[in-house]
Design an enzyme around this catalytic site. Sequence first.
Site, PDB file in Angstrom:
ATOM      1  CE  LYS A 172       1.197   7.870  -5.784  1.00 56.70           C
ATOM      2  NZ  LYS A 172       0.807   6.939  -5.057  1.00 56.70           N
ATOM      3  CG  HIS A 214       8.173   7.735   1.038  1.00 62.08           C
ATOM      4  ND1 HIS A 214       8.535   7.132  -0.288  1.00 62.08           N
ATOM      5  CD2 HIS A 214       6.674   7.673   1.210  1.00 62.08           C
ATOM      6  CE1 HIS A 214       7.295   6.426  -0.650  1.00 62.08           C
ATOM      7  NE2 HIS A 214       6.231   6.839   0.295  1.00 62.08           N
ATOM      8  CB  SER A 248       1.728   9.216 -10.044  1.00 62.97           C
ATOM      9  OG  SER A 248       1.400   8.178  -9.437  1.00 62.97           O
TER      10      SER A 248
END
Length: 287
Positions: A45, A101, A131
Amino acid sequence: MTEAELYTVYKGVPMSARMHSPQALKHFEEFSFRSDDILIVTYPKSGTTWTQEIVPLIMSGGDPASVETVPNWRRVPWLEIGRSYTFNLEERPSPRMLATHYHYNMMPSSFFKAKPKVIYVMRNPKDVFTSSFHYYGMASFLENPGPQSEFLNKFLDGKVMFGSWFDHVKSWLNAEDKERIMYISYEEMIMDLKDSVARIAQFLDKSLDAEVTEKIAERCLFKNMKQNKMSNYSTAPPELMDQTKSEFLRKGIAGDWKNQLTVAEAEYFDAVYEDKMKDVKCKFVWD
Ligand code: A3P
């Protein structure tokens, strides 16, 4: 589904059992990086999808073919996600564009040997929280966020997918070979997208004339990118992501936390932030 069924812990970090299958994790563990790979690294995000649009446009000299025809998750595949290992990444010509990530200390050994270029995108954690809160409510492979105050505690404790934002950012800020890493924030991209595109192009040794830089920036504006079916996840099955609950390209602004957090929650967030970031010397645009 229960939390235990939704998450699997890998190298000490919670991951989505559905998205990060044992095969995908093994493939990443054994993946051979090349020194000319380009790797986008983010905590979820923080602007991953945005950067997956910008980098291919830079590398193609502004030619929109790939962003118009190839979905972002295939265009710049996450190395740890489900089907990436079926994409024959070993056969892709250089320079390959990849994403992850992972925290720095989760990276496989070949990353440290090959030293590919890394673009590390960071975002104000209060906006990452905001988010995430909406995203967790629409993605079936994540736990329902429940009441905001509970989700806030989980987020601050790192009991969410990919663990602690603080650990993630600190791990990459403390990385070795910093000349191979470009640090950029979501907020800088919001403030001046043209300048951000030019800086990323320079880091990638890609010379672009001003007109092409301008065209790429225009294309990657939130309102324009939101229309791109290859980047807005409109092709993702609704049982995976229910965009009637919250769109993937939701608001695309800096500072939306002010509409989400109560004053007390924001103060609590700041206190935790100050404590966890007390050893970090660099100043962020949101500080
Ligand atoms: P919001 O939920 O705050 O709108 P990621 O791709 O890392 O999952 O990050 C998703 C966030 O980036 C979402 O934030 C999304 O709207 C935002 N985003 C995606 N494309 C963007 C763009 N072109 N401009 C601004 N924000 C964008």
